[in-house]
Scaffold this motif. Structure first.
Motif, PDB file in Angstrom:
ATOM      1  N   LEU A 197      16.555  33.910   4.780  1.00  0.00           N
ATOM      2  CA  LEU A 197      16.267  35.316   4.499  1.00  0.00           C
ATOM      3  C   LEU A 197      14.830  35.465   4.024  1.00  0.00           C
ATOM      4  O   LEU A 197      14.281  34.579   3.355  1.00  0.00           O
ATOM      5  N   PRO A 198      14.196  36.623   4.309  1.00  0.00           N
ATOM      6  CA  PRO A 198      12.750  36.744   4.072  1.00  0.00           C
ATOM      7  C   PRO A 198      12.329  36.837   2.613  1.00  0.00           C
ATOM      8  O   PRO A 198      11.244  36.393   2.255  1.00  0.00           O
ATOM      9  N   THR A 199      13.139  37.452   1.751  1.00  0.00           N
ATOM     10  CA  THR A 199      12.717  37.667   0.369  1.00  0.00           C
ATOM     11  C   THR A 199      13.661  36.989  -0.616  1.00  0.00           C
ATOM     12  O   THR A 199      14.832  36.733  -0.313  1.00  0.00           O
ATOM     13  N   LYS A 200      13.114  36.760  -1.820  1.00  0.00           N
ATOM     14  CA  LYS A 200      13.917  36.142  -2.873  1.00  0.00           C
ATOM     15  C   LYS A 200      15.049  37.054  -3.306  1.00  0.00           C
ATOM     16  O   LYS A 200      16.168  36.597  -3.560  1.00  0.00           O
ATOM     17  N   ASP A 201      14.772  38.342  -3.408  1.00  0.00           N
ATOM     18  CA  ASP A 201      15.812  39.298  -3.809  1.00  0.00           C
ATOM     19  C   ASP A 201      16.966  39.307  -2.815  1.00  0.00           C
ATOM     20  O   ASP A 201      18.141  39.355  -3.209  1.00  0.00           O
ATOM     21  N   ALA A 202      16.645  39.257  -1.530  1.00  0.00           N
ATOM     22  CA  ALA A 202      17.686  39.251  -0.506  1.00  0.00           C
ATOM     23  C   ALA A 202      18.526  37.981  -0.603  1.00  0.00           C
ATOM     24  O   ALA A 202      19.751  38.007  -0.451  1.00  0.00           O
ATOM     25  N   ARG A 203      17.844  36.845  -0.887  1.00  0.00           N
ATOM     26  CA  ARG A 203      18.577  35.575  -1.011  1.00  0.00           C
ATOM     27  C   ARG A 203      19.516  35.605  -2.211  1.00  0.00           C
ATOM     28  O   ARG A 203      20.682  35.191  -2.118  1.00  0.00           O
ATOM     29  N   LEU A 204      19.009  36.110  -3.355  1.00  0.00           N
ATOM     30  CA  LEU A 204      19.846  36.165  -4.554  1.00  0.00           C
ATOM     31  C   LEU A 204      21.010  37.132  -4.387  1.00  0.00           C
ATOM     32  O   LEU A 204      22.137  36.849  -4.818  1.00  0.00           O
ATOM     33  N   LYS A 205      20.749  38.281  -3.766  1.00  0.00           N
ATOM     34  CA  LYS A 205      21.809  39.265  -3.569  1.00  0.00           C
ATOM     35  C   LYS A 205      22.904  38.717  -2.654  1.00  0.00           C
ATOM     36  O   LYS A 205      24.098  38.901  -2.910  1.00  0.00           O
ATOM     37  N   THR A 206      22.493  38.044  -1.589  1.00  0.00           N
ATOM     38  CA  THR A 206      23.478  37.489  -0.651  1.00  0.00           C
ATOM     39  C   THR A 206      24.263  36.361  -1.294  1.00  0.00           C
ATOM     40  O   THR A 206      25.489  36.279  -1.163  1.00  0.00           O
TER      41      THR A 206
END
Length: 332
Positions: free
Chosen positions: A248-257
């Motif tokens: 995933l492109p962003t850290k926030d997206a990785r943490l949310k997923t």
């Protein structure tokens, strides 16, 4: 053949009489005696307090999960259907052993008939295997949702979820079915005392006075080849899930997923790690005191039913939000 009585070696406990306990090679003894926690009989009433509390929390928590999912249309999806299966399963597992356990602790009601013992044994182990299958189904749901989100709705339809659930139940039912059938074949001439507060498979196997290697090996097969394969499937699924998350492109997206998997991972750790240790210790323990082993085993079997609704209630935003709205509405 000379008749030999059952040996009731229980220390200071009062002797128990059985109508047919004086027969060698009794294929089906009329009753078994459940000791509760051997060596801690004087503390049974005090031990019952945390057990009863854990059971009450499990009942309240799992019924709350079922109620919230039923009342909230936005939760009518595969993940929450599997969560409901887990809640029902946990209710059955805890209820299969707790009422009799509390009867022993509170009323000294130790006797259990041979048929009731095998029924309790079957239900308890069947739904323990089923719980493992539910965790596999939940891992599959997380895999499809994260690795192939566009096909999630079309892959895990309601009909597919129902088929998966039926397969899980049938697998548990059929795999554990040999347990009581094999136990009915063995002669019991050693003792009718089970040093547990419920009928566990290996505890009953050890009472038989013939070659019970078939039962022992089959129980080990169920443990390693069923739960072992389930763990392998879950590990493979989460390997792919983590690979997709790191792409995933962003850290926030990785943490949310990744946050959508935390509840499932916590429940898996609570279920598999202590369970594997206890199952192997039941067969191969050498110097572990019996009362310690039995006490820890009982705590373990009550922990997942108690902790699962707490884990999902705290970690799942939709369930937590619906629960807060429910209490807010009642307060107003």
């Amino acid at each position: 053949m000379q008749e030999t009585p059952f040996c009731l070696r229980v220390g200071h406990l009062p002797p128990y009489s059985m109508s047919d306990s004086s027969t060698t090679n009794v294929t089906n003894p009329s009753t078994f005696i459940l000791l509760g926690i051997p060596g801690l009989e004087a503390a049974h009433v005090w031990i019952s307090i945390p057990f009863c509390t854990m059971y009450a929390i499990a009942i309240l928590g799992n019924f709350t999960i079922l109620f919230i999912v039923k009342m909230e249309p936005s939760l009518h999806g595969p993940m929450y259907y599997f969560l409901c299966m887990l809640a029902v399963n946990d209710l059955v597992v805890s209820t299969s052993i707790l009422p009799k356990m509390l009867a022993i602790f509170w009323f000294n009601s130790r006797e259990i008939s041979f048929s009731a013992c095998l029924t309790q044994l079957y239900v308890f182990h069947c739904f323990s295997v089923t719980e493992s299958g539910i965790f596999v189904a939940m891992a599959l749901d997380r895999y499809v949702a994260i690795c192939d989100p566009l096909r999630h709705a079309s892959t895990l339809t309601n009909a597919m979820v129902a088929k998966i659930g039926l397969t899980i139940v049938l697998r548990g039912s059929m795999l554990v079915l040999p347990y009581p059938f094999l136990l009915r074949q063995w002669p019991y001439c050693k003792t009718n005392i089970i040093p547990h507060p419920y009928c566990a498979h290996m505890a009953v196997v050890k009472l038989a006075c013939s070659d019970t290697r078939v039962s022992s090996y089959y129980g080990l097969f169920v443990l390693l080849c069923v739960k072992g394969l389930d763990v392998i499937f879950i590990v493979v699924s989460y390997t792919q899930i983590l690979r997709a998350i790191f792409c995933l492109p962003t850290k926030d997206a990785r943490l949310k997923t990744f946050g959508t998997c935390i509840s499932h991972l916590c429940a898996i750790l609570v279920f598999y790690i202590p369970g594997l240790f206890l199952s192997l210790a039941e067969r191969f323990h050498q110097n572990v005191p019996l009362h310690f082993h039995v006490l820890i085993a009982n705590v373990y079997y009550l922990m997942p039913p108690m902790l699962n609704p707490i884990i999902y209630g705290v970690r799942t935003k939709q369930i937590r939000g619906r629960l807060l709205r429910l209490f807010t509405h009642k307060c107003t």
